[in-house]
Design an enzyme around this catalytic site. Structure first.
Site, PDB file in Angstrom:
ATOM      1  N   CYS A   9       0.360  -3.649  -1.167  1.00 38.36           N
ATOM      2  CA  CYS A   9       1.370  -4.705  -1.325  1.00 38.36           C
ATOM      3  C   CYS A   9       1.425  -5.509  -0.022  1.00 38.36           C
ATOM      4  CB  CYS A   9       2.733  -4.127  -1.718  1.00 38.36           C
ATOM      5  SG  CYS A   9       3.487  -3.034  -0.503  1.00 38.36           S
ATOM      6  N   ARG A  15       6.791  -1.491  -2.408  1.00 36.33           N
ATOM      7  CA  ARG A  15       6.110  -1.253  -3.679  1.00 36.33           C
ATOM      8  C   ARG A  15       4.949  -0.269  -3.598  1.00 36.33           C
ATOM      9  NH1 ARG A  15       5.069  -7.463  -4.631  1.00 36.33           N
ATOM     10  NH2 ARG A  15       4.991  -7.244  -2.354  1.00 36.33           N
ATOM     11  N   ASP A 123       8.592  -8.430  -5.684  1.00 35.98           N
ATOM     12  CA  ASP A 123       8.917  -7.863  -4.374  1.00 35.98           C
ATOM     13  C   ASP A 123      10.410  -7.575  -4.334  1.00 35.98           C
ATOM     14  OD1 ASP A 123       9.300  -7.237  -1.746  1.00 35.98           O
ATOM     15  OD2 ASP A 123       7.985  -8.820  -0.989  1.00 35.98           O
TER      16      ASP A 123
HETATM   17  P1  4NP Z   1       6.495  -4.678   0.020  1.00 37.31           P
HETATM   18  O1  4NP Z   1       7.829  -5.484   0.379  1.00 37.31           O
HETATM   19  O2  4NP Z   1       5.363  -5.648   0.118  1.00 37.31           O
HETATM   20  O3  4NP Z   1       6.721  -4.218  -1.387  1.00 37.31           O
HETATM   21  O4  4NP Z   1       6.394  -3.545   1.004  1.00 37.31           O
HETATM   22  C1  4NP Z   1       7.969  -6.162   1.596  1.00 37.31           C
HETATM   23  C2  4NP Z   1       8.440  -5.504   2.691  1.00 37.31           C
HETATM   24  C3  4NP Z   1       8.586  -6.169   3.902  1.00 37.31           C
HETATM   25  C4  4NP Z   1       8.267  -7.505   3.990  1.00 37.31           C
HETATM   26  C5  4NP Z   1       7.788  -8.174   2.887  1.00 37.31           C
HETATM   27  C6  4NP Z   1       7.628  -7.490   1.687  1.00 37.31           C
HETATM   28  N1  4NP Z   1       8.434  -8.197   5.196  1.00 37.31           N
HETATM   29  O5  4NP Z   1       8.232  -9.427   5.220  1.00 37.31           O
HETATM   30  O6  4NP Z   1       8.759  -7.570   6.221  1.00 37.31           O
END
Ligand code: 4NP
Length: 154
Positions: A9, A15, A123
């Protein structure tokens, strides 16, 4: 040698840690190695988001041992299957893939449920706990299909 599957992800804290834990729970560990990574490196070394940890715990999965890392070029050699969570991840991972063979390993995870529709796992980072529970349910359904296919094939 185990079959190796990588879940990807953006941040590797919401995720893909859930996807890693869920698929791991459905496959024998001697035969299948599951890992996860982010296209971004901001959360390298961190535990999964508290809300992912909590949602997994409610469903009987412990993902607290996981640590964030960024995807690296060698992952395309190491892993046999690479599942991405959304269209943006797909674009970024395909841009990194060094060969046609590497590109052929990359799949949108919800295409297991909705073939060729390229549906995103949303997300949940900026939402509440509810978003994480919905993400868990989608990933659980997709991983059930993936696990059955992998067990039949390997
Ligand atoms: P993930 O969610 O891609 O599902 O882990 C996110 C977690 C952190 C960030 C973006 C998406 N971030 O920009 O820090």
């Amino acid at each position: 040698m185990p079959v190796k599957i990588l879940m990807v992800c953006l941040g590797n804290i919401c995720r893909s840690p859930l996807a890693e834990g869920i698929l791991q729970s459905k496959l024998p560990p001697e035969q299948f190695l599951i890992d996860s990574a982010g296209t971004g490196g901001w959360h390298t070394g961190e535990q999964p988001d508290k809300r992912s940890i909590q949602t997994a715990k409610q469903r009987g999965l412990d993902i607290t041992h996981q640590r964030g890392r960024q995807i690296q070029i060698s992952d395309f050699d190491t892993f046999d299957y690479i599942y991405v969570m959304d269209n943006s991840n797909y674009k970024n991972v395909m841009a990194l893939a060094p060969t046609e063979e590497a590109k052929s390993k990359v799949q949108m995870i919800l295409n297991e449920l909705f073939p060729n529709e390229n549906v995103d796992v949303p997300d949940p980072y900026y939402g509440g706990q509810n978003g994480f529970e919905q993400v868990f349910d989608m990933l659980d359904d997709a991983c059930e299909i993936i696990a059955e296919k992998l067990k039949a094939k390997h």
